[in-house]
Scaffold this motif. Structure first.
Motif, PDB file in Angstrom:
ATOM      1  N   LEU A   1       0.940  -1.157   0.092  1.00 64.61           N
ATOM      2  CA  LEU A   1      -0.009   0.160   0.025  1.00 64.61           C
ATOM      3  C   LEU A   1       0.901   1.185  -0.027  1.00 64.61           C
ATOM      4  O   LEU A   1       1.765   1.427   0.826  1.00 64.61           O
TER       5      LEU A   1
ATOM      6  N   THR B   1      -2.640   9.217   7.392  1.00 63.34           N
ATOM      7  CA  THR B   1      -2.052   8.202   7.937  1.00 63.34           C
ATOM      8  C   THR B   1      -1.100   8.815   9.076  1.00 63.34           C
ATOM      9  O   THR B   1      -0.471   8.257  10.061  1.00 63.34           O
TER      10      THR B   1
ATOM     11  N   ASP C   1       3.189  -2.761  15.127  1.00 61.36           N
ATOM     12  CA  ASP C   1       2.595  -2.370  14.181  1.00 61.36           C
ATOM     13  C   ASP C   1       1.963  -3.740  13.486  1.00 61.36           C
ATOM     14  O   ASP C   1       2.779  -4.223  13.011  1.00 61.36           O
TER      15      ASP C   1
ATOM     16  N   GLY D   1       0.095  -5.037  10.563  1.00 57.98           N
ATOM     17  CA  GLY D   1       0.038  -4.906   8.832  1.00 57.98           C
ATOM     18  C   GLY D   1       0.877  -3.527   8.522  1.00 57.98           C
ATOM     19  O   GLY D   1       0.357  -2.714   8.223  1.00 57.98           O
ATOM     20  N   THR D   2       2.081  -3.691   8.659  1.00 61.57           N
ATOM     21  CA  THR D   2       2.968  -2.646   8.968  1.00 61.57           C
ATOM     22  C   THR D   2       3.188  -2.289   7.322  1.00 61.57           C
ATOM     23  O   THR D   2       3.601  -0.994   6.873  1.00 61.57           O
ATOM     24  N   GLY D   3       2.876  -3.121   6.281  1.00 61.67           N
ATOM     25  CA  GLY D   3       3.219  -2.589   4.809  1.00 61.67           C
ATOM     26  C   GLY D   3       4.440  -2.026   4.710  1.00 61.67           C
ATOM     27  O   GLY D   3       5.530  -2.624   4.778  1.00 61.67           O
TER      28      GLY D   3
ATOM     29  N   ILE E   1       4.430   3.760   9.285  1.00 64.60           N
ATOM     30  CA  ILE E   1       4.089   4.259  10.621  1.00 64.60           C
ATOM     31  C   ILE E   1       5.078   3.800  11.637  1.00 64.60           C
ATOM     32  O   ILE E   1       5.602   4.349  12.399  1.00 64.60           O
TER      33      ILE E   1
ATOM     34  N   LYS F   1       1.005  -9.874   6.757  1.00 62.81           N
ATOM     35  CA  LYS F   1       0.801 -11.297   6.191  1.00 62.81           C
ATOM     36  C   LYS F   1       1.185 -11.374   5.000  1.00 62.81           C
ATOM     37  O   LYS F   1       1.362 -12.273   4.426  1.00 62.81           O
TER      38      LYS F   1
ATOM     39  N   ALA G   1       4.952  -6.880   1.093  1.00 65.44           N
ATOM     40  CA  ALA G   1       4.902  -5.676   1.844  1.00 65.44           C
ATOM     41  C   ALA G   1       5.970  -5.702   2.694  1.00 65.44           C
ATOM     42  O   ALA G   1       6.813  -4.714   2.924  1.00 65.44           O
TER      43      ALA G   1
ATOM     44  N   ASN H   1      -0.147 -13.713  10.568  1.00 64.70           N
ATOM     45  CA  ASN H   1      -1.399 -12.992  10.781  1.00 64.70           C
ATOM     46  C   ASN H   1      -1.639 -12.342  12.051  1.00 64.70           C
ATOM     47  O   ASN H   1      -1.250 -12.823  13.106  1.00 64.70           O
TER      48      ASN H   1
ATOM     49  N   ASN I   1      -3.061   0.248  11.002  1.00 66.00           N
ATOM     50  CA  ASN I   1      -4.024   1.154  10.070  1.00 66.00           C
ATOM     51  C   ASN I   1      -4.406  -0.288   9.040  1.00 66.00           C
ATOM     52  O   ASN I   1      -3.898  -0.319   7.995  1.00 66.00           O
TER      53      ASN I   1
ATOM     54  N   ASP J   1     -11.341  -6.620  10.626  1.00 64.76           N
ATOM     55  CA  ASP J   1      -9.920  -6.586  11.303  1.00 64.76           C
ATOM     56  C   ASP J   1      -9.876  -5.888  12.502  1.00 64.76           C
ATOM     57  O   ASP J   1      -9.265  -6.362  13.542  1.00 64.76           O
TER      58      ASP J   1
HETATM   59  N1  SAH Z   1       0.435   0.426   7.658  1.00 65.52           N
HETATM   60  C1  SAH Z   1       0.815   0.500   6.319  1.00 65.52           C
HETATM   61  C2  SAH Z   1      -0.134  -0.418   5.550  1.00 65.52           C
HETATM   62  C3  SAH Z   1      -1.494  -0.333   5.809  1.00 65.52           C
HETATM   63  S1  SAH Z   1      -2.267  -1.267   4.697  1.00 65.52           S
HETATM   64  C4  SAH Z   1       0.366   1.998   6.138  1.00 65.52           C
HETATM   65  O1  SAH Z   1      -0.521   2.471   6.887  1.00 65.52           O
HETATM   66  O2  SAH Z   1       0.641   2.558   4.992  1.00 65.52           O
HETATM   67  C5  SAH Z   1      -2.871  -2.986   5.406  1.00 65.52           C
HETATM   68  C6  SAH Z   1      -1.675  -3.648   5.618  1.00 65.52           C
HETATM   69  O3  SAH Z   1      -2.169  -4.899   6.736  1.00 65.52           O
HETATM   70  C7  SAH Z   1      -1.275  -4.548   4.425  1.00 65.52           C
HETATM   71  O4  SAH Z   1       0.115  -4.386   4.364  1.00 65.52           O
HETATM   72  C8  SAH Z   1      -1.923  -5.990   4.485  1.00 65.52           C
HETATM   73  O5  SAH Z   1      -1.143  -6.881   3.856  1.00 65.52           O
HETATM   74  C9  SAH Z   1      -1.859  -6.272   6.024  1.00 65.52           C
HETATM   75  N2  SAH Z   1      -2.729  -7.077   6.737  1.00 65.52           N
HETATM   76  C10 SAH Z   1      -3.944  -7.476   6.199  1.00 65.52           C
HETATM   77  N3  SAH Z   1      -4.545  -7.959   6.747  1.00 65.52           N
HETATM   78  C11 SAH Z   1      -3.597  -8.877   7.661  1.00 65.52           C
HETATM   79  C12 SAH Z   1      -3.561  -9.944   8.819  1.00 65.52           C
HETATM   80  N4  SAH Z   1      -4.620 -10.554   8.986  1.00 65.52           N
HETATM   81  N5  SAH Z   1      -2.568  -9.856   9.323  1.00 65.52           N
HETATM   82  C13 SAH Z   1      -1.283  -9.249   9.006  1.00 65.52           C
HETATM   83  N6  SAH Z   1      -1.351  -8.089   8.237  1.00 65.52           N
HETATM   84  C14 SAH Z   1      -2.467  -8.097   7.513  1.00 65.52           C
END
Ligand code: SAH
Length: 277
Positions: A90, A96, A116, A118-120, A124, A142, A146, A169, A186, A216
Motif C-alpha cells: 500500500l 496516516t 505495528d 499490517g506494517t506494509g 507508521i 501477512k 509488503a 496473521n 492501519n 480486522d
Molecule cells: N501500515 C501501512 C499499511 C497499511 S495497509 C500504512 O499505513 O501505510 C494494511 C496492511 O495490513 C497491508 O500491508 C496488509 O498486507 C496487512 N494485513 C491485512 N490483513 C492482515 C492480517 N490478518 N495480518 C497481518 N497483516 C495484515
C-alpha cells in the motif's frame, strides 16, 4: 526543451482527467531525467534526449492508464521522509501521518516497545522509531511482498537494528511474553463491496475490511489487550462511518477504558485511542 515538454504533458494529463496535471508532469519528468523538480525549473531550456523522452512518454502512458505516480517513481514521501514502494504494498497516505502523531503522544518517558500490525511499507512504525530514538518495534504483515518493503525501508532509513519485521496473521509473530507500550495499526477497513476503482493497482488485502469493513478491528481489539503492558495504548486508524460499529464491538471489552476518537483536519473521525485498564 524541458519547458515545452512539461506544458505538453500537463495538457495531455489534464485531458485524461488526472488531478493536478502540472505537478504530475513535473514529478514524472524529474523522474525520467533522474533529477528533481527544482532542477527542471533551473534549466527550462535544457534539451531532452531521445531515450529520455521515450521514458517520459512511457511514464505518461502508464499514469493515464491509472498506475499511481508513487509506483512509477518507486517512492512516496511520508512524514517528510522517503519510503520505497511498489506493486504489492500500500502507498502510505497523508492522513496516516495522524496516527503517528497520536501514537507519539501516548508514549511515556521510558524506552517504548511498539507493535505495528499490517506494517506494509513500514511507514507508521519506522516513523515512530525515527521520532523516538529510544524505541524498539515489531512490524507484522501477512504479505511477504509488503514485508520486503518494510525491511528495505528500515535499512534505508537507519532503524534496522531497532526493528523486527515478521510475517504472520495479526499477533501471530509476537514472541511469548513480549509486551508493548503501544500497538498501532492501519488495518484494511473498506467494506468489500465499496472498494473504489482507483485502488485497483494496490493490493486488495491492504484495504478490504470484509462485508462491514470492521472484520480486522474485531480481531485486533480482541487480541491487543493481551499484548499491552498495563496502561499501554492501542491506536488505530479508522475509516468514515466506522465509529458506531467500533463502539458496539468495544461494549464487549471492559479491558479498555472509554475510547477517545480524534478527528482529522477535514473533521472526520480518523483515529481511535484505547487505553488498557
Ligand atoms: N501500515 C501501512 C499499511 C497499511 S495497509 C500504512 O499505513 O501505510 C494494511 C496492511 O495490513 C497491508 O500491508 C496488509 O498486507 C496487512 N494485513 C491485512 N490483513 C492482515 C492480517 N490478518 N495480518 C497481518 N497483516 C495484515
Amino acid at each position: 526543451m524541458i519547458r515545452d515538454l512539461i506544458s505538453e504533458a500537463e495538457r495531455f494529463l489534464g485531458e485524461q482527467n488526472i488531478p493536478a496535471p502540472r505537478l504530475e508532469a513535473d514529478v514524472l519528468l524529474a523522474h525520467a531525467l533522474q533529477t528533481d523538480r527544482i532542477e527542471l525549473y533551473k534549466n527550462p531550456d535544457r534539451k531532452i534526449g531521445g531515450a529520455e523522452s521515450e521514458v517520459f512518454h512511457m511514464l505518461l502512458e502508464q499514469r493515464t492508464s491509472g498506475v499511481p505516480t508513487a509506483y512509477l517513481r518507486g517512492k512516496k514521501e511520508f512524514f517528510s521522509r522517503m519510503f520505497q514502494v511498489g506493486p504489492g504494498v500500500l502507498i502510505p497516505r497523508a492522513e496516516t501521518e495522524f496516527i503517528v502523531e497520536e501514537g507519539l503522544r501516548q508514549l511515556g518517558a521510558s524506552p517504548p516497545h511498539i507493535l505495528d500490525i499490517g506494517t506494509g511499507s513500514g511507514a507508521i512504525l519506522i516513523t515512530l522509531l525515527l521520532e523516538r530514538c529510544d524505541a524498539t518495534g515489531l512490524g507484522t504483515d501477512k504479505s511477504p511482498a509488503a514485508l520486503d518493503f518494510a525491511v528495505k525501508n528500515s535499512e534505508l532509513l537507519g532503524v534496522k537494528n531497532r526493528i523486527r519485521c515478521a510475517k504472520g496473521n495479526f499477533f501471530e509473530p509476537v514472541e511469548k511474553d513480549e509486551k508493548f507500550d503501544l500497538i498501532v495499526s492501519n488495518p484494511p477497513y473498506i467494506p468489500s463491496d465499496k472498494i473504489p476503482e482507483e485502488l485497483r493497482f494496490e493490493p486488495k488485502e491492504a484495504f478490504d475490511g470484509g462485508p462491514d469493513g470492521l472484520r480486522d478491528y474485531r480481531e485486533i481489539i480482541a487480541g491487543a489487550f493481551k499484548f499491552l503492558k498495563p496502561n499501554g495504548h492501542l491506536v488505530l486508524e479508522i475509516g468514515i462511518d466506522n465509529r458506531p460499529g467500533l463502539d458496539q464491538i468495544l461494549s464487549a471489552y471492559p479491558q479498555y477504558e472509554k475510547p477517545i476518537y480524534k478527528k482529522d483536519l477535514a473533521g472526520i473521525d480518523r483515529v481511535i485511542i484505547l487505553k488498557k485498564r
